[in-house]
Design a protein around this motif. Sequence first.
Motif, PDB file in Angstrom:
ATOM      1  N   GLY A 143       0.817  -1.211   0.000  1.00 45.64           N
ATOM      2  CA  GLY A 143       0.000   0.000   0.000  1.00 45.64           C
ATOM      3  C   GLY A 143       0.849   1.258   0.000  1.00 45.64           C
ATOM      4  O   GLY A 143       0.472   2.275   0.582  1.00 45.64           O
ATOM      5  N   ALA A 144       1.994   1.190  -0.669  1.00 46.32           N
ATOM      6  CA  ALA A 144       2.951   2.297  -0.635  1.00 46.32           C
ATOM      7  C   ALA A 144       2.660   3.398  -1.648  1.00 46.32           C
ATOM      8  O   ALA A 144       3.298   4.444  -1.611  1.00 46.32           O
ATOM      9  N   ILE A 145       1.702   3.172  -2.548  1.00 40.40           N
ATOM     10  CA  ILE A 145       1.442   4.129  -3.619  1.00 40.40           C
ATOM     11  C   ILE A 145       0.116   4.844  -3.366  1.00 40.40           C
ATOM     12  O   ILE A 145      -0.921   4.202  -3.185  1.00 40.40           O
ATOM     13  N   ALA A 146       0.162   6.173  -3.359  1.00 36.67           N
ATOM     14  CA  ALA A 146      -1.042   6.990  -3.200  1.00 36.67           C
ATOM     15  C   ALA A 146      -1.265   7.764  -4.495  1.00 36.67           C
ATOM     16  O   ALA A 146      -0.346   8.372  -5.029  1.00 36.67           O
ATOM     17  N   VAL A 147      -2.495   7.722  -4.978  1.00 41.87           N
ATOM     18  CA  VAL A 147      -2.871   8.398  -6.225  1.00 41.87           C
ATOM     19  C   VAL A 147      -3.910   9.454  -5.887  1.00 41.87           C
ATOM     20  O   VAL A 147      -4.909   9.169  -5.250  1.00 41.87           O
ATOM     21  N   ALA A 148      -3.651  10.683  -6.313  1.00 45.78           N
ATOM     22  CA  ALA A 148      -4.593  11.784  -6.112  1.00 45.78           C
ATOM     23  C   ALA A 148      -5.028  12.280  -7.475  1.00 45.78           C
ATOM     24  O   ALA A 148      -4.204  12.709  -8.287  1.00 45.78           O
ATOM     25  N   GLU A 149      -6.306  12.196  -7.725  1.00 42.86           N
ATOM     26  CA  GLU A 149      -6.858  12.658  -9.003  1.00 42.86           C
ATOM     27  C   GLU A 149      -6.843  14.177  -9.028  1.00 42.86           C
ATOM     28  O   GLU A 149      -7.111  14.827  -8.014  1.00 42.86           O
ATOM     29  N   ASP A 150      -6.502  14.738 -10.170  1.00 42.52           N
ATOM     30  CA  ASP A 150      -6.548  16.188 -10.358  1.00 42.52           C
ATOM     31  C   ASP A 150      -7.987  16.603 -10.540  1.00 42.52           C
ATOM     32  O   ASP A 150      -8.779  15.904 -11.133  1.00 42.52           O
ATOM     33  N   ASP A 151      -8.320  17.788 -10.015  1.00 43.85           N
ATOM     34  CA  ASP A 151      -9.630  18.367 -10.272  1.00 43.85           C
ATOM     35  C   ASP A 151      -9.617  18.917 -11.691  1.00 43.85           C
ATOM     36  O   ASP A 151      -8.609  19.428 -12.153  1.00 43.85           O
TER      37      ASP A 151
END
Length: 72
Positions: free
Chosen positions: A58-66
Amino acid sequence: MQVNVERDRCCSSGQCVMTAPEVFEQDERDGLVNLRRATVPAALLADVRLAADLCPGGAIAVAEDDGPGTAV
């Protein structure tokens, strides 16, 4: 899309590197994940999402752009 990694959660499985080598690499010294790029182009979005899903630590975090015009 923005991508972040938590190296302390990485277990060096290499799933991210095999799935999205344009975005992830493994450090030659310790085998832990490194980001090659934090901002992901549209053509690689599906691969990066899959890499995050496959990561056993679970080392990868993805944040979607607005999108454009979206208030923050």
